[in-house]
Design a protein around this motif. Structure first.
Motif, mmCIF file in Angstrom:
data_model
loop_
_atom_site.group_PDB
_atom_site.id
_atom_site.type_symbol
_atom_site.label_atom_id
_atom_site.label_comp_id
_atom_site.label_asym_id
_atom_site.label_seq_id
_atom_site.Cartn_x
_atom_site.Cartn_y
_atom_site.Cartn_z
ATOM 1 N N ILE A 1 -7.925 7.858 -1.914
ATOM 2 C CA ILE A 1 -7.903 6.375 -1.912
ATOM 3 C C ILE A 1 -6.579 5.865 -1.340
ATOM 4 C CG2 ILE A 1 -7.878 4.338 -3.396
ATOM 5 C CD1 ILE A 1 -9.762 5.858 -5.286
ATOM 6 N N TYR A 2 -5.483 6.518 -1.708
ATOM 7 C CA TYR A 2 -4.174 6.094 -1.225
ATOM 8 C C TYR A 2 -4.086 6.208 0.295
ATOM 9 C CZ TYR A 2 0.845 6.231 -0.295
ATOM 10 O OH TYR A 2 2.088 6.005 0.233
ATOM 11 N N THR B 1 -8.980 14.057 -10.353
ATOM 12 C CA THR B 1 -8.298 12.743 -10.366
ATOM 13 C C THR B 1 -7.263 12.667 -9.262
ATOM 14 O OG1 THR B 1 -8.625 12.555 -12.753
ATOM 15 C CG2 THR B 1 -6.911 11.183 -11.778
ATOM 16 N N ASN B 2 -6.508 13.750 -9.072
ATOM 17 C CA ASN B 2 -5.478 13.756 -8.035
ATOM 18 C C ASN B 2 -6.093 13.668 -6.639
ATOM 19 O OD1 ASN B 2 -3.492 13.959 -9.975
ATOM 20 N ND2 ASN B 2 -3.406 16.211 -9.872
ATOM 21 N N LEU B 3 -7.203 14.411 -6.425
ATOM 22 C CA LEU B 3 -7.857 14.371 -5.111
ATOM 23 C C LEU B 3 -8.381 12.971 -4.816
ATOM 24 C CD1 LEU B 3 -9.821 17.756 -5.105
ATOM 25 C CD2 LEU B 3 -7.830 17.162 -3.721
ATOM 26 N N MET B 4 -9.016 12.364 -5.809
ATOM 27 C CA MET B 4 -9.555 11.014 -5.601
ATOM 28 C C MET B 4 -8.423 10.012 -5.363
ATOM 29 S SD MET B 4 -12.554 10.897 -8.504
ATOM 30 C CE MET B 4 -12.924 9.204 -8.095
ATOM 31 N N LEU C 1 0.119 3.419 -9.018
ATOM 32 C CA LEU C 1 -0.885 2.489 -9.526
ATOM 33 C C LEU C 1 -2.296 3.029 -9.314
ATOM 34 C CD1 LEU C 1 -1.751 -0.254 -10.686
ATOM 35 C CD2 LEU C 1 -1.574 -1.189 -8.356
ATOM 36 N N ILE C 2 -2.562 3.598 -8.128
ATOM 37 C CA ILE C 2 -3.894 4.134 -7.824
ATOM 38 C C ILE C 2 -4.213 5.298 -8.750
ATOM 39 C CG2 ILE C 2 -5.246 5.334 -6.074
ATOM 40 C CD1 ILE C 2 -3.817 3.649 -3.973
ATOM 41 N N ALA D 1 0.830 -1.209 0.000
ATOM 42 C CA ALA D 1 0.000 0.000 0.000
ATOM 43 C C ALA D 1 0.863 1.256 0.000
ATOM 44 C CB ALA D 1 -0.936 -0.016 1.201
ATOM 45 N N LEU D 2 1.963 1.236 0.733
ATOM 46 C CA LEU D 2 2.840 2.406 0.770
ATOM 47 C C LEU D 2 3.420 2.725 -0.604
ATOM 48 C CD1 LEU D 2 4.778 1.745 4.103
ATOM 49 C CD2 LEU D 2 3.019 3.492 3.698
ATOM 50 N N GLY D 3 3.583 1.772 -1.430
ATOM 51 C CA GLY D 3 4.165 2.007 -2.756
ATOM 52 C C GLY D 3 3.154 1.977 -3.870
#
Length: 444
Positions: A262-263, A255-258, A236-237, A230-232
């Motif tokens: 999610i990250y 897109t960046n906010l979403m 991908l997200i 998840a940290l990396g």
């Protein structure tokens, strides 16, 4: 090649070598033949000398009659008894190996006739006196074999030989195992492994692991790896959100906010699962494995699906081919390392042997325990397999040719037996002299 078989100058062709004896053409056999001929000639010369002396004294008695010298009678009696003794002992020695003068006298040629009996009696003697459990165990304990072997192994001077012998043994085993046989063995092993059902035993193992809380380290490892992933996962997200989430015309900042949201949520969630052993996700994992273990044991549909997967996996040509390839590759690597005296494999084998020798050499309680093992094995062999071991002797003797066996035994001990003939001549002469002297004293 001919050999003197009776001590009388008669010769016959020498038979071929018997199984179990050294080759008839060996240098040691030639030397023994020469020595035996010399001793036979010497023993026969004693008989000839006694005969000549006897005939000479008889001539003097015949020539001088009543005026013959007194000493003549003593010498004649001694020489006559010496001839008798020499002939009797020649007969006895010859009768062991053949018929004297070729005459089939009863109880002669004993070794030829009694070859099988000799083997049976020899085997019985060894069994009764050497193969008893008491004797074998006592001898095994006295040998102190573990200490001797360990001391030899621990000596660095023996390291090259240890390495060579280990390499030779491994290479021999490798040569004995043909690639086709190994491939067939691998395939047979895979078929054997695939025959029983795997699902119920695996289900029981999983159930036992869960009951003993042995799977928690596995779950922890999975959670750690999930959090690390998840940290990396930021890139991908972002790519997934940009291509698959929302309309294609959405603004870049959306897109960046979403993606960031999610990250952060994914990292936070995996961290909580990783840090909290009682997290709901962790409990769900336990429940899943517990249910899976129960289904493997009791759900026919799950069992059938698992068995189908097993058959496809184990029975596939790819698996068998991979195993065969691994064997061929490993064999080639091992052979290459064994050929190099300074290879890691040979050095490892040597170091392991030396360390093992030092460990056993310096640990007397371990030596005593190993001596007990050796004694137990020796006792078991002597108790249960002494007859089979002795049969090696008896059956081997039975397989020998009687003629060749007699000839070979005579070749081994015949030289010493000729002393019997010499002693018979000397002792007979002395005995005859004593008897004649006593008779003269009694009847002057």
């Amino acid at each position: 090649m001919t050999t003197d078989v009776s001590g009388t100058g008669r010769h016959r062709a020498a038979p071929t070598s018997a199984p179990g004896f050294s080759s008839g053409g060996s240098a040691s056999d030639d030397r023994r033949r020469r020595d035996l001929r010399k001793m036979k000639l010497l023993a026969t010369s004693f008989l000839i000398v006694a005969a000549v002396i006897y005939l000479f004294t008889r001539y003097l008695e015949h020539r001088d009659g009543a005026d013959v010298a007194a000493w003549v009678g003593y010498v004649r009696a001694a020489s006559e008894a010496g001839m008798v003794g020499a002939l009797a002992d020649w007969f006895a020695v010859t009768a062991l190996f053949r018929h004297p003068l070729g005459i089939p006298i009863p109880h002669t040629a004993l070794i030829r006739k009694k070859k099988d009996d000799i083997g049976d009696q020899l085997g019985g003697f060894i069994e009764e006196n050497f193969m008893t459990p008491e004797v074998i165990v006592q001898r095994a304990e006295q040998l102190d074999l573990p200490r001797r072997v360990a001391t030899w192994l621990a000596d660095p001077n023996n390291a090259p030989r240890v390495s060579d012998e280990a390499a030779r043994a491994i290479k021999l085993a490798s040569e004995m195992l043909r690639d086709e046989d190994i491939e067939q063995f691998i395939q047979a092993t895979l078929r054997w492994a695939a025959e029983p059902e795997w699902a119920p035993p695996i289900g029981r193992i999983l159930h036992q692991l869960i009951a003993e809380d042995r799977l928690e380290p596995v779950f922890q490892l999975l959670c750690d790896r999930a959090h690390d992933w998840a940290l990396g996962s930021q890139d991908l997200i972002d790519r997934v959100v940009e291509s698959d989430v929302g309309p294609a015309w959405k603004p870049k900042f959306v897109t960046n906010l979403m993606g960031d949201r999610i990250y952060r949520e994914l990292v936070d969630f995996t961290y909580k699962v990783r840090a909290d052993p009682n997290h709901e996700m962790r409990r769900s994992m336990h429940e899943f494995v517990k249910q899976f273990a129960d289904d493997l044991q009791n759900d026919p549909e799950m069992v059938a699906r698992f068995e189908n997967i097993k058959r496809e996996l184990v029975g596939s040509e790819e698996v068998a081919g991979a195993a065969s390839t691994a064997w061929n590759t490993g064999k080639a690597v091992i052979e290459q390392m064994l050929a190099d005296p300074n290879s890691t494999l040979r050095n490892t084998l040597t170091d392991a042997a030396i360390n093992l020798g030092i460990r056993i050499r310096d640990d007397r309680p371990l030596q005593e325990k190993m001596n007990w093992w050796v004694a137990r094995v020796a006792n078991h062999l002597a108790t249960n397999y002494s007859r089979e071991i002795i049969s090696v002797i008896t059956e081997t003797v039975r397989g020998w040719d009687a003629e060749d066996t007699s000839r070979k035994i005579e070749l081994q001990v015949g030289r010493d037996l000729q002393f019997i003939r010499i002693n018979g001549t000397v002792v007979g002469s002395l005995a005859g002299l004593v008897i004649y002297t006593i008779s003269v004293l009694i009847f002057p």
